[in-house]
Design an enzyme around this catalytic site. Structure first.
Site, PDB file in Angstrom:
ATOM      1  N   LYS A   1      33.016  26.090  15.104  1.00 12.90           N
ATOM      2  CA  LYS A   1      32.733  25.733  13.824  1.00 12.90           C
ATOM      3  C   LYS A   1      32.105  24.140  13.404  1.00 12.90           C
ATOM      4  O   LYS A   1      31.049  24.109  13.649  1.00 12.90           O
ATOM      5  CB  LYS A   1      33.949  26.002  12.871  1.00 12.90           C
ATOM      6  CG  LYS A   1      34.361  27.342  12.960  1.00 12.90           C
ATOM      7  CD  LYS A   1      35.305  27.625  11.788  1.00 12.90           C
ATOM      8  CE  LYS A   1      35.960  29.062  12.060  1.00 12.90           C
ATOM      9  NZ  LYS A   1      35.397  30.398  11.327  1.00 12.90           N
TER      10      LYS A   1
ATOM     11  N   ASP B   1      43.989  26.770  19.779  1.00 11.08           N
ATOM     12  CA  ASP B   1      42.675  27.168  18.964  1.00 11.08           C
ATOM     13  C   ASP B   1      42.463  26.333  18.030  1.00 11.08           C
ATOM     14  O   ASP B   1      43.068  26.721  16.751  1.00 11.08           O
ATOM     15  CB  ASP B   1      42.668  28.663  18.810  1.00 11.08           C
ATOM     16  CG  ASP B   1      41.447  29.082  17.972  1.00 11.08           C
ATOM     17  OD1 ASP B   1      40.848  28.434  17.458  1.00 11.08           O
ATOM     18  OD2 ASP B   1      41.432  30.395  17.982  1.00 11.08           O
TER      19      ASP B   1
ATOM     20  N   PHE C   1      44.357  34.932  14.344  1.00 15.41           N
ATOM     21  CA  PHE C   1      43.077  35.322  14.306  1.00 15.41           C
ATOM     22  C   PHE C   1      42.297  34.354  15.250  1.00 15.41           C
ATOM     23  O   PHE C   1      42.301  33.331  15.060  1.00 15.41           O
ATOM     24  CB  PHE C   1      42.706  35.093  12.783  1.00 15.41           C
ATOM     25  CG  PHE C   1      41.043  35.541  12.808  1.00 15.41           C
ATOM     26  CD1 PHE C   1      40.818  36.858  12.597  1.00 15.41           C
ATOM     27  CD2 PHE C   1      40.062  34.805  13.105  1.00 15.41           C
ATOM     28  CE1 PHE C   1      39.506  37.321  12.715  1.00 15.41           C
ATOM     29  CE2 PHE C   1      38.824  35.016  12.928  1.00 15.41           C
ATOM     30  CZ  PHE C   1      38.428  36.430  12.936  1.00 15.41           C
TER      31      PHE C   1
HETATM   32  C1  LIG Z   1      41.288  30.080  14.575  1.00  9.99           C
HETATM   33  C2  LIG Z   1      39.903  30.948  14.770  1.00  9.99           C
HETATM   34  N1  LIG Z   1      39.628  31.148  16.139  1.00  9.99           N
HETATM   35  C3  LIG Z   1      38.452  31.818  16.450  1.00  9.99           C
HETATM   36  C4  LIG Z   1      37.602  32.142  15.420  1.00  9.99           C
HETATM   37  C5  LIG Z   1      36.093  32.894  15.731  1.00  9.99           C
HETATM   38  O1  LIG Z   1      35.162  32.128  15.500  1.00  9.99           O
HETATM   39  P1  LIG Z   1      33.508  32.791  15.452  1.00  9.99           P
HETATM   40  O2  LIG Z   1      33.596  33.539  14.032  1.00  9.99           O
HETATM   41  O3  LIG Z   1      32.661  31.652  15.464  1.00  9.99           O
HETATM   42  O4  LIG Z   1      33.423  33.614  16.838  1.00  9.99           O
HETATM   43  C6  LIG Z   1      37.845  31.675  14.182  1.00  9.99           C
HETATM   44  C7  LIG Z   1      36.849  31.923  13.011  1.00  9.99           C
HETATM   45  O5  LIG Z   1      37.223  31.994  11.937  1.00  9.99           O
HETATM   46  C8  LIG Z   1      39.026  31.140  13.771  1.00  9.99           C
HETATM   47  O6  LIG Z   1      39.403  30.850  12.302  1.00  9.99           O
END
Ligand SMILES: Cc1ncc(COP(=O)(O)O)c(C=O)c1O
Length: 426
Positions: free
Chosen positions: A274, A233, A146
Site C-alpha cells: 500500500k 503484516d 485479513f
Molecule cells: C493487512 C493486510 N494484508 C494484506 C492485504 C492485501 O493487500 P492487497 O489488496 O494489495 O493484495 C491488505 C489489504 O487490505 C491488508 O489490509
C-alpha cells in the site's frame, strides 16, 4: 478506439456494472481527480477522502514528488524483468532496508503477493534452518485476520463470504484468537513444527481491532522462545499510518524510527505494501535479516514486475515524503485529537458506541445490530455532506484520511462526521 466519454456518475456505474465482474460493492461515488486530502467526482463535487484507498494514500493524492519520480523513471526505463539488472533496484533496496532496519528486501507488487512470499520464506526457513520435516510446517494465524485474497490466503480466513466455494483450501495453518498471548504460548508449546506467527499489529479489515499495548512485544518474546518467526503484516498499519513508522513500534514515544530499543518489537519478517508507493503504483515488499532471507535462492520465487524500475523510484520518493513531511508525528497528533473530539461526542450520542484506533487508523462502532445497514446509510449521508468513508465488517466505519491532513481540515472533517451522525440519532 476512443473510450466513451463519461458525462455522469450514473453512466460510469452502469458501464462497470455491465462490463466488470461484480466483486466489489462500492459507494456510488465516481471519482475523477485527487489532490492531497481531497478527491472530486465527475460532477465536480469535492470530498475529503477518509479511507485513503485502504491506507495506501498516506502521502496524499497525486503527491508531486512521487508523481514526478514516477514520470521521470517511466520515461527512462519502466521494466527489465529480473532477467537483467537495472540501475535503481539495488539503490532502492539499500535505502529501504536501512529505513526499516533489515538486511534484505524481496520486492513484489500487491499486498497478498507479499504475504504469500512471507509464507514461502517461513516454510523454507523451517525446513532448512529449524529442522522441521518437509511438508509439515505450520503457520499460526489469528481469527478474523485479513491478509488478502489469494487461494492460500483465504484458506486461513474465517470470513465465510471470502472463502465459500473457493476450496479446496491450502493446509498448514493453525488459527488462534487475536490478542491472546496464552493461546499463542500454548500453541507453540504443543507443536514443534511451527514456522511462523503471522499477525496484523491492528486488525484493520476486522474493524480496526486494536490489541493490548504489550501484545506485539509479548508475541515476539514467545516466538523467540520457541524459535518461531514473528511475521508482521504491516500492509495497512505500517508507514506512519498508526503514528509510528511501524505499528509494532507504535507505542513508544520516539519521533520517527524507534530509538528506544526496549520498546521496539522488530519482526523477523516484515510485510509492506500500500503506502510503500503512496498509492501511486502497486509496490509491496518483504523484509528480513540474512539468516531468514538467504533461504531463497535463484528460481525459487519472483515476479515479472517485482522490483521494476518505476516501482523502485516511486517507493523511494514515497518513503522520503513520510520523513520530509513528518507524517508519523502528524498521524500521532491528529489521531489523538480525532479520538478526543469523537469521544466528547460519543458521551452524548446514542448512535455510536465507541471510537478506537491508533494514529490515523480509527473506527467508530455503530450502536445497532451487526447486520443492519446503518453504517452503510451513514456513509451515504457522509458522502452527501462531503466526506468519503466505507463500512468495514459488522456495523463499523473505518476512518483513515491521508496523513498530510492539517489540524484545520481534521476539525472540519470531525464537524462533518458529527453533523452526519446526529441525523441518525434515535
Ligand atoms: C493487512 C493486510 N494484508 C494484506 C492485504 C492485501 O493487500 P492487497 O489488496 O494489495 O493484495 C491488505 C489489504 O487490505 C491488508 O489490509
Amino acid at each position: 478506439m476512443p473510450l466513451p466519454k463519461i458525462n455522469s456518475s450514473e453512466e460510469a456505474i452502469k458501464l462497470e456494472d455491465q462490463h466488470g465482474a461484480h466483486n466489489y460493492h462500492p459507494l456510488p461515488a465516481v471519482l475523477s481527480r485527487g489532490e492531497g486530502v481531497h478527491v472530486w467526482d465527475v460532477e465536480g463535487n469535492k470530498y475529503y477522502d477518509f479511507l485513503s484507498a485502504y491506507s495506501a494514500v498516506n502521502q496524499g493524492h497525486c503527491h508531486p514528488k512521487i508523481v514526478g519520480a514516477m514520470h521521470e523513471q517511466a520515461s527512462k526505463l519502466a521494466l527489465t524483468s529480473r532477467a537483467f539488472h537495472n540501475d535503481i533496484l539495488g539503490a532502492y533496496e539499500k535505502y529501504a532496508t536501512e529505513y526499516f532496519g533489515f538486511d534484505k528486501l524481496l520486492p513484489m507488487n500487491t499486498g497478498a503477493e507479499a504475504v504469500e512470499t512471507a509464507i514461502k520464506i517461513a516454510r523454507k526457513w523451517a525446513y532448512e534452518r529449524k529442522g522441521v520435516k518437509e511438508t509439515e510446517a505450520e503457520i499460526v494465524v489469528c481469527a478474523n485476520n485479513f491478509h488478502g485474497r489469494t487461494t492460500t490466503v483465504i484458506s486461513f480466513s474465517n470470513d465465510e463470504n471470502a472463502r465459500r466455494n473457493f476450496g479446496p483450501y491450502t493446509p498448514g495453518f493453525t488459527k488462534i484468537p487475536y490478542n491472546d498471548i496464552d493461546a499463542l504460548e500454548a500453541t507453540l508449546e504443543k507443536n514443534p513444527n511451527i514456522a511462523g506467527f503471522l499477525v496484523e499489529p491492528i486488525q484493520g479489515e476486522a474493524g480496526v481491532f486494536t490489541p493490548s499495548d504489550d501484545y506485539m512485544m509479548r508475541a515476539k518474546e514467545v516466538c523467540s522462545k520457541h524459535n518461531v518467526l514473528f511475521m508482521a503484516d504491516e500492509i495497512q498499519t505500517g508507514i506512519a499510518r498508526t503514528g509510528g513508522l511501524l505499528a509494532v513500534c507504535g507505542h513508544c514515544t520516539c519521533e520517527g524510527h524507534c530509538e528506544r530499543q526496549e520498546t521496539y518489537t522488530k519482526p523477523d519478517i516484515l510485510i509492506l505494501g500500500k503506502a510503500l508507493s503512496g498509492g501511486n503504483y502497486p509496490v509491496s515488499a518483504v523484509l528480513a535479516d540474512n539468516e531468514v532471507m538467504d533461504v531463497i535462492q535463484p528460481g525459487q520465487h519472483g515476479s515479472t514486475f517485482g522490483g521494476n524500475p518505476v516501482a523502485a523510484a516511486v517507493a523511494v520518493a514515497a518513503l522520503d515524503v513520510v520523513k520530509d513531511e513528518n507524517l508519523i508525528q502528524n498521524a500521532r497528533k491528529l489521531g489523538k485529537l480525532f479520538r478526543r473530539l469523537m469521544d466528547d461526542y460519543i458521551k452524548e450520542s446514542n448512535i455510536v458506541n465507541l471510537v478506537r484506533g491508533r494514529g490515523l487508523l480509527n473506527a467508530i462502532v455503530i450502536n445497532d445490530s451487526e447486520d443492519s445497514s446503518t453504517a452503510w446509510d451513514i456513509c451515504m449521508a457522509l458522502k452527501e455532506n462531503g466526506l468519503l468513508a466505507k463500512p468495514t465488517h459488522g456495523n463499523i466505519i473505518r476512518f483513515a484520511p491521508p496523513l498530510v491532513m492539517n489540524e484545520e481540515q481534521l476539525r472540519d472533517c470531525v464537524d462533518i462526521i458529527i453533523k452526519t451522525l446526529k441525523q441518525f440519532e434515535k
